[in-house]
Design an enzyme around this catalytic site. Structure first.
Site, PDB file in Angstrom:
ATOM      1  N   GLU A  64      -7.727   7.074  10.343  1.00 38.83           N
ATOM      2  CA  GLU A  64      -7.939   7.829  11.579  1.00 38.83           C
ATOM      3  C   GLU A  64      -7.001   9.029  11.657  1.00 38.83           C
ATOM      4  OE1 GLU A  64      -9.194   3.552  12.481  1.00 38.83           O
ATOM      5  OE2 GLU A  64      -7.630   4.531  11.307  1.00 38.83           O
ATOM      6  N   GLU A  82       0.825  -1.206   0.000  1.00 41.89           N
ATOM      7  CA  GLU A  82       0.000   0.000   0.000  1.00 41.89           C
ATOM      8  C   GLU A  82       0.864   1.263   0.000  1.00 41.89           C
ATOM      9  OE1 GLU A  82      -4.129  -0.559   2.193  1.00 41.89           O
ATOM     10  OE2 GLU A  82      -2.452  -1.130   3.508  1.00 41.89           O
ATOM     11  N   LYS A 114     -12.551   4.710   2.603  1.00 40.27           N
ATOM     12  CA  LYS A 114     -11.528   4.051   1.787  1.00 40.27           C
ATOM     13  C   LYS A 114     -12.221   2.944   0.978  1.00 40.27           C
ATOM     14  CE  LYS A 114      -6.951   1.911   2.195  1.00 40.27           C
ATOM     15  NZ  LYS A 114      -5.959   1.340   3.132  1.00 40.27           N
ATOM     16  N   TYR A 157     -15.588  26.986   0.026  1.00 40.24           N
ATOM     17  CA  TYR A 157     -15.414  25.535  -0.048  1.00 40.24           C
ATOM     18  C   TYR A 157     -14.337  25.137  -1.035  1.00 40.24           C
ATOM     19  CZ  TYR A 157     -19.324  26.733  -3.155  1.00 40.24           C
ATOM     20  OH  TYR A 157     -20.143  27.356  -4.062  1.00 40.24           O
TER      21      TYR A 157
END
Length: 118
Positions: free
Chosen positions: A74, A22, A99, A54
């Site tokens: 996290e 990864e 994810k 934004y």
């Protein structure tokens, strides 16, 4: 405060994950952001300078997520919340980091946090 500015489905290509394979690729993260912001001044004056932009928030969050590798969603959520709270001085923020494809038989997985007040 009940006003919010939101961004849904902000797509970032990030180096994210705990496995070595990864760390060699980019994966898609989707972010949903809700930010406590009093919209009355901007609306009353029809004045962009009093609004929470934004587009500016999206660019700052995308740069943070894409430019730095992370192992955990996290960690991404906490860093994004901190960025929005400190740089844009919002009263509160909800950050959802998804994810997609991380679990074979789930559309997506992830975390959602809330920091500050709404």
């Amino acid at each position: 405060m009940t006003d919010q500015v939101f961004i849904q489905g902000l797509e970032c290509q990030a180096v994210i994950g705990v496995f070595e394979w990864e760390k060699q690729i980019r994966q898609t993260l989707l972010l949903d952001l809700e930010m406590a912001w009093d919209n009355r001044a901007a609306a009353a004056a029809d004045d962009y300078s009093k609004a929470l932009c934004y587009d500016t928030v999206s660019k700052a969050v995308t740069a943070l997520v894409q430019d730095h590798p992370h192992e955990l969603v996290e960690t991404v959520a906490e860093k994004v919340a901190d960025l929005i709270l400190t740089r844009f001085q919002v009263a509160g923020v909800r950050v959802r980091v998804s994810k997609p494809g991380a679990v074979a038989n789930a559309r997506t997985v992830g975390v959602q946090i809330q920091r500050g007040t709404f």
